[in-house]
Design an enzyme around this catalytic site. Sequence first.
Site, PDB file in Angstrom:
ATOM      1  N   CYS B 158       0.711  -1.230  -0.129  1.00  0.00           N
ATOM      2  CA  CYS B 158      -0.020   0.180  -0.077  1.00  0.00           C
ATOM      3  C   CYS B 158       0.764   1.240   0.206  1.00  0.00           C
ATOM      4  O   CYS B 158       0.163   2.196  -0.122  1.00  0.00           O
ATOM      5  CB  CYS B 158      -0.924   0.131   1.219  1.00  0.00           C
ATOM      6  N   HIS B 297      -2.974   8.173   5.672  1.00  0.00           N
ATOM      7  CA  HIS B 297      -3.141   6.873   5.044  1.00  0.00           C
ATOM      8  C   HIS B 297      -4.592   6.302   5.338  1.00  0.00           C
ATOM      9  O   HIS B 297      -5.117   5.844   4.277  1.00  0.00           O
ATOM     10  CB  HIS B 297      -2.153   5.806   5.638  1.00  0.00           C
ATOM     11  N   GLU B 308      -2.316   5.026  13.499  1.00  0.00           N
ATOM     12  CA  GLU B 308      -1.886   6.456  12.670  1.00  0.00           C
ATOM     13  C   GLU B 308      -2.228   7.546  13.685  1.00  0.00           C
ATOM     14  O   GLU B 308      -1.379   8.501  13.735  1.00  0.00           O
ATOM     15  CB  GLU B 308      -2.693   6.687  11.363  1.00  0.00           C
ATOM     16  N   LYS B 329      -9.302   8.259   1.074  1.00  0.00           N
ATOM     17  CA  LYS B 329      -9.832   6.857   0.920  1.00  0.00           C
ATOM     18  C   LYS B 329     -11.213   6.790   1.467  1.00  0.00           C
ATOM     19  O   LYS B 329     -12.092   5.727   0.866  1.00  0.00           O
ATOM     20  CB  LYS B 329      -9.077   5.762   1.858  1.00  0.00           C
ATOM     21  N   HIS B 334      -9.412   2.108  -1.251  1.00  0.00           N
ATOM     22  CA  HIS B 334      -8.024   1.923  -0.969  1.00  0.00           C
ATOM     23  C   HIS B 334      -7.557   1.335  -2.192  1.00  0.00           C
ATOM     24  O   HIS B 334      -7.870   0.065  -2.616  1.00  0.00           O
ATOM     25  CB  HIS B 334      -7.846   0.901   0.117  1.00  0.00           C
ATOM     26  N   PHE B 393       1.490  -3.317   3.929  1.00  0.00           N
ATOM     27  CA  PHE B 393       1.977  -4.576   4.359  1.00  0.00           C
ATOM     28  C   PHE B 393       3.350  -4.850   4.188  1.00  0.00           C
ATOM     29  O   PHE B 393       3.954  -4.024   3.113  1.00  0.00           O
ATOM     30  CB  PHE B 393       1.221  -5.864   3.690  1.00  0.00           C
TER      31      PHE B 393
END
Lengths: 83, 405
Positions: B158, B297, B308, B329, B334, B393
């Site tokens: 990502c 994010h 976050e 997002k 996403h 990830f």
Amino acid sequence: MDTTNLEAQVLEFISAKVENIDASGITTASQFAELGFDSMDTIQLLFDAEEKFGISFDGDEVKNFRNVGDIIEYIKNHPAASS
Amino acid sequence: MRVVVTGMGVVSPIGTGVEQFWNAAINGVSGIDMVQSFDSSKLNSKIAGEVKQFDPASFLSPKYIDQTDRFTQFALHAANQAVEDAGGLDYYSPYRIAVVLGSGMGGFATFESSALRRFQDRSIPPFTVPRIMANSAGAWIATKYGFKGTNLTCSTACSSGANAIGIGLDLLRSGRADAVIVGGAEACVLPLTMTGFEALHALSTGFNDQPQRASRPFAKGRDGFVMGEGAGVLILEKQSDAEGRGAKTYAQLAGYGCACDATHIVAPDMGGQVAAMQAALHDASVKPESVDYINAHATSTPLGDVVETRAIKHLFAEHAGKLSISATKSMIGHSIGASAAIGAIAAIQTLRTQMIHPTINLVEADPDCDLDYTANQAVERKVSTVVCNAFGFGGNNVSIVFTNL
């Protein structure tokens, strides 16, 4: 598959695939290279022909295909290859 | 050396082209809907942010459509917009123009369709491999324009798009290139890919009957991310060259930082996120209290948005409460490797327009998410320094800093 007007069907199929070529000049004798297909393009073209006409080309025979007529002859001669 | 952004292009579920995308973002438009590209009835998550009415035939010949995966087509469309926006790059030697693209999955649409054919004992398209390979998007951009310099692909899940932007900055600073096409592209609204994320319990499943409410970063009751797709591309140049060729400039790409959690393959870690933001601010010579806006994010997963938030509070201390934050997002879902490139464009648009797009679906915030996320309505604010976060990830954390010129 229905092989009535097979030649016309294949010519129409090829005509839709060419780029920057006058499609009206395409005949059964037209070689793939003259129509702007390099070796990879030709492999893609034959794959698309399999999808379009519901056939499966023999891997060895297809290596000798050079022109539009080769596709037509193969389909005529291999009715069992049609699904 | 100052590095500036001189062109932008975007393909997203809420619009293609920066103007259409930004107009929708400012107005809080959701691009989430029922999946339309395949039958999702057997999936638990039946919704996605798809790029609807995308017609590759509008810019690619049938031959090139055969040879490209959907993610490459998105990348090419965004690159076309960005190069045109930059006024072309004929000023530079082709050998000095680099391309760095990010993609988490690469040509997975082709992978899934060819794998299905193979398991059905059917022949597979001859361009299966060159369509799947992750570097095909970068390679096609180079081929289309004759950009003969460095050509790299980042695949850091990502955060791929953010890494690509950062590597572009490094190429310019190190003198390895004079102009770099950077960004990310992804097209994985696909049965296998979505099932895979479902198996990790990462996707939202509780809002299938209200798709537009499903992506709800920082909100109470959020239950996972919504799969998205798209592409974002930026043109980076040295400011001196950009001015020398008379290009317009949108923002300075001031810094880039990354850090690996090195703790878990998928679970986020606050320490890594703090380290990435800290490294980016240090690289940009920006103090935390100078930051006005963070494009978070924020994927809408229960854990991710809290971590976050904690990372921002840890690094920015009391300034955290003064920051404006928002989650792109919430509107587009996403888009994995494209998400940070699209987020970067949103961050740059924030600098240009002095408007912060909202985080939609934020009617009631999670008590553990207690910062200013620009809930539901865009706000006007004086903004001169922005941070864009991307966490992926693999424990990969990336932050990018843009400033006004």
